[in-house]
Design a protein around this motif. Structure first.
Motif, PDB file in Angstrom:
ATOM      1  N   ILE A  20      50.553 162.693 125.294  1.00 20.92           N
ATOM      2  CA  ILE A  20      50.408 162.937 123.857  1.00 20.92           C
ATOM      3  C   ILE A  20      48.943 162.874 123.457  1.00 20.92           C
ATOM      4  O   ILE A  20      48.466 163.693 122.667  1.00 20.92           O
ATOM      5  CB  ILE A  20      51.258 161.936 123.048  1.00 20.92           C
ATOM      6  N   SER A  21      48.216 161.910 123.994  1.00 14.41           N
ATOM      7  CA  SER A  21      46.785 161.798 123.679  1.00 14.41           C
ATOM      8  C   SER A  21      46.013 163.022 124.168  1.00 14.41           C
ATOM      9  O   SER A  21      45.086 163.486 123.512  1.00 14.41           O
ATOM     10  CB  SER A  21      46.192 160.548 124.318  1.00 14.41           C
ATOM     11  N   LYS A  22      46.422 163.543 125.320  1.00  9.79           N
ATOM     12  CA  LYS A  22      45.706 164.677 125.899  1.00  9.79           C
ATOM     13  C   LYS A  22      46.009 165.984 125.177  1.00  9.79           C
ATOM     14  O   LYS A  22      45.110 166.768 124.892  1.00  9.79           O
ATOM     15  CB  LYS A  22      46.055 164.803 127.379  1.00  9.79           C
ATOM     16  N   TYR A  23      47.290 166.235 124.908  1.00  7.30           N
ATOM     17  CA  TYR A  23      47.686 167.528 124.348  1.00  7.30           C
ATOM     18  C   TYR A  23      47.999 167.505 122.858  1.00  7.30           C
ATOM     19  O   TYR A  23      48.027 168.552 122.221  1.00  7.30           O
ATOM     20  CB  TYR A  23      48.900 168.083 125.104  1.00  7.30           C
ATOM     21  N   GLY A  24      48.276 166.329 122.295  1.00  4.43           N
ATOM     22  CA  GLY A  24      48.535 166.226 120.866  1.00  4.43           C
ATOM     23  C   GLY A  24      49.940 166.602 120.430  1.00  4.43           C
ATOM     24  O   GLY A  24      50.235 166.604 119.248  1.00  4.43           O
ATOM     25  N   HIS A  25      50.822 166.915 121.348  1.00  2.00           N
ATOM     26  CA  HIS A  25      52.209 167.279 121.007  1.00  2.00           C
ATOM     27  C   HIS A  25      53.102 166.082 121.273  1.00  2.00           C
ATOM     28  O   HIS A  25      53.112 165.531 122.364  1.00  2.00           O
ATOM     29  CB  HIS A  25      52.686 168.470 121.837  1.00  2.00           C
ATOM     30  N   TRP A  26      53.889 165.679 120.277  1.00  2.00           N
ATOM     31  CA  TRP A  26      54.757 164.527 120.443  1.00  2.00           C
ATOM     32  C   TRP A  26      56.226 164.874 120.361  1.00  2.00           C
ATOM     33  O   TRP A  26      57.065 164.168 120.902  1.00  2.00           O
ATOM     34  CB  TRP A  26      54.442 163.465 119.385  1.00  2.00           C
ATOM     35  N   ASN A  73      56.324 156.169 120.103  1.00  2.00           N
ATOM     36  CA  ASN A  73      56.011 157.462 119.491  1.00  2.00           C
ATOM     37  C   ASN A  73      56.468 157.517 118.039  1.00  2.00           C
ATOM     38  O   ASN A  73      55.837 158.188 117.219  1.00  2.00           O
ATOM     39  CB  ASN A  73      56.618 158.595 120.302  1.00  2.00           C
ATOM     40  N   LEU A  76      53.734 155.940 116.182  1.00  2.12           N
ATOM     41  CA  LEU A  76      52.613 156.885 116.131  1.00  2.12           C
ATOM     42  C   LEU A  76      52.833 157.940 115.046  1.00  2.12           C
ATOM     43  O   LEU A  76      51.917 158.251 114.271  1.00  2.12           O
ATOM     44  CB  LEU A  76      52.457 157.568 117.494  1.00  2.12           C
ATOM     45  N   ASN A  80      50.533 158.409 111.692  1.00  2.00           N
ATOM     46  CA  ASN A  80      49.818 159.669 111.472  1.00  2.00           C
ATOM     47  C   ASN A  80      50.189 160.347 110.160  1.00  2.00           C
ATOM     48  O   ASN A  80      49.471 161.233 109.710  1.00  2.00           O
ATOM     49  CB  ASN A  80      50.063 160.637 112.627  1.00  2.00           C
TER      50      ASN A  80
END
Length: 144
Positions: A20-26, A73, A76, A80
């Motif tokens: 998630i941190s790398k690609y931003g998709h959760w 998540n 998170l 956000n």
């Protein structure tokens, strides 16, 4: 015996958190985590007293991986979507409702267990009486 579940939680939360941190998709990970939670719960509902521990460990790993993919998540997502000045309140709200849900779940499952155990004991009371009576002097407290 719960180490496989904790291992699944640890591996999934660390690995999926990095993705998630790398690609931003959760969202895909949250959906996959929900599916793993359902699969783990279903497979654990099929075990018996003589089920091989390796199989039970696999089922528990699935459940733990589902928990690891969803719980953090969800925090998170909430953090956000709120204002920076409200992050503490939002995080504590998630934690409160998670605790409340766990309490209600344990109460409901405990009531279901108590109901089924009572019925099973009533159905097998004569057999239980014979088994206790066969203990001899050790059965002195049986009031059957």
């Amino acid at each position: 015996m719960t180490i496989p579940m904790i291992a699944g939680l640890l591996v999934a939360s660390v690995f999926i958190g990095a993705l998630i941190s790398k690609y931003g998709h959760w969202k895909p990970y949250l959906i996959l985590g929900g599916a793993l939670l359902i699969a783990g719960s279903f497979t654990l509902s099929t075990i018996h007293y003589d089920t091989n521990f390796v199989i039970v460990s696999l089922y528990m790993f699935l459940l733990g991986a589902g928990v690891g993919m969803t719980m953090q998540n969800l925090v998170l997502i909430v953090q956000n979507t709120c204002k920076p000045s409200e992050i503490g309140v939002a995080s504590s709200g998630v934690t409160f409702f998670r605790s409340l849900g766990g309490t209600i779940g344990v109460a409901v499952m405990g009531a279901a267990l108590a109901t089924s155990v009572t019925g099973l004991i009533k159905d097998r009371l004569p057999e239980l009486g014979k088994a206790i009576a066969s203990l001899g002097d050790k059965a002195q407290y049986w009031q059957g």
